[in-house]
Motif scaffolding. Sequence first.
Motif, PDB file in Angstrom:
ATOM      1  N   ASP A   1       0.810  -1.214   0.000  1.00 14.35           N
ATOM      2  CA  ASP A   1       0.000   0.000   0.000  1.00 14.35           C
ATOM      3  C   ASP A   1       0.845   1.267   0.000  1.00 14.35           C
ATOM      4  O   ASP A   1       0.358   2.335  -0.392  1.00 14.35           O
ATOM      5  N   VAL A   2       2.092   1.169   0.461  1.00 17.44           N
ATOM      6  CA  VAL A   2       2.928   2.368   0.523  1.00 17.44           C
ATOM      7  C   VAL A   2       3.632   2.649  -0.796  1.00 17.44           C
ATOM      8  O   VAL A   2       4.246   3.715  -0.951  1.00 17.44           O
ATOM      9  N   LEU A   3       3.576   1.722  -1.742  1.00 20.13           N
ATOM     10  CA  LEU A   3       4.330   1.890  -2.984  1.00 20.13           C
ATOM     11  C   LEU A   3       3.816   3.066  -3.806  1.00 20.13           C
ATOM     12  O   LEU A   3       4.609   3.854  -4.334  1.00 20.13           O
ATOM     13  N   ALA A   4       2.495   3.184  -3.934  1.00 16.39           N
ATOM     14  CA  ALA A   4       1.941   4.272  -4.751  1.00 16.39           C
ATOM     15  C   ALA A   4       2.255   5.645  -4.157  1.00 16.39           C
ATOM     16  O   ALA A   4       2.760   6.527  -4.873  1.00 16.39           O
ATOM     17  N   PRO A   5       1.993   5.888  -2.864  1.00 18.34           N
ATOM     18  CA  PRO A   5       2.380   7.200  -2.311  1.00 18.34           C
ATOM     19  C   PRO A   5       3.879   7.462  -2.387  1.00 18.34           C
ATOM     20  O   PRO A   5       4.299   8.592  -2.681  1.00 18.34           O
TER      21      PRO A   5
END
Length: 374
Positions: free
Chosen positions: A234-238
């Motif tokens: 989930d942290v990859l996009a931000p």
Amino acid sequence: MASPTPAAANPKKAQAVPGSPGPGGGQAGVMAGTGASGSAGNARANMRRTSLLVFFAAVLLLLALLSLAVGSKHIELAVLWQALLDPNDSADHAIIRDSRFPRAVLGILAGSALGIAGALVQSMTRNALAEPGILGVNAGASLAIVIAVGTFGINGFNGYVWFAFGGAVLATGAVYLVGMAGARSSDPVRLVLAGVALGAVLSGIGTALALVHPSAFDQLRAWTIGSLEGRSADVLAPLGIAVLVGFVLAGFTGRSLNALALGDDTALALGYKVGRARVLILLAVTVLAGAATAAVGAISFLGLMAPHLARRFSGPDARWMLAYTAVLAPIILLLADVLGRVVIPGELEAGVVCAFVGAPVLIMLARRKKPVAV
């Protein structure tokens, strides 16, 4: 008997510049020849730099594939390709899809961000031993994690990662405000002193609060080590968005970095706005280092090692140095992560491996007889 003319007396001097158009053409011919040879030399140097950069990009791709295959469970190359091209619900494909692929992407994004941030800090401060931590990034992020866990009861990486990013941004902003308070121009020495002082204060507050809240201390200790393991996709996009924004800001600073390397007075004489350039650099460092540190923890020495290694291949041009750093830093981080999986039974965190490699580099730099050019 008439004395010979200087040209006749020295035939070699007269023919020093082939094709000189009569009297007065010798100097112009020399300048033209020098300019042509200089342009050809620059073109060859750029071609070499481009070829080497492509080679390192290929090495990075191979390391990313190796990161997908190596771990507590070895995965065959055929299974790896099938998982990437035609995935199914098998256990091996689930390991690659849910764990190793996000881990490899996180290593590339965070490594590039930390490396570029370190290169920008070294160039801005003209200090070869500088790294993003001197601007309070790590201290601000760690204090925010302690507050998130100890005060708000937030547990787990996905919960406090946003606090870590906010703390890093606020700490860097405070460093700039304190360092520039009452100054007519941006002084890198004042920024470094403000960063070290505020970083020490924030670290002390964070440690005191962590001792009061044992759960916060455990979370902080796990984050401080620095690791690619256990991070959610989930942290990859931000993180990708933050890295893209930071890269764009860093790209606009290339020419300014070359001018700042000559000194503030020279940069001003060349028409560069030194204060505006440093603000832009600081924004890029804040976004890149803040996002990467929040995502993977306080990985030491990466922002120090990668720029120095990049300068060995790029030369003094800051634009080429940033390009090389963006590729070499994730190579170092992924290599540390892969080594950490195989050197001991179980797993050694990437931050620990980077520290083992980075400490000798720091000692080598400190013992150099000549200062390192930045």
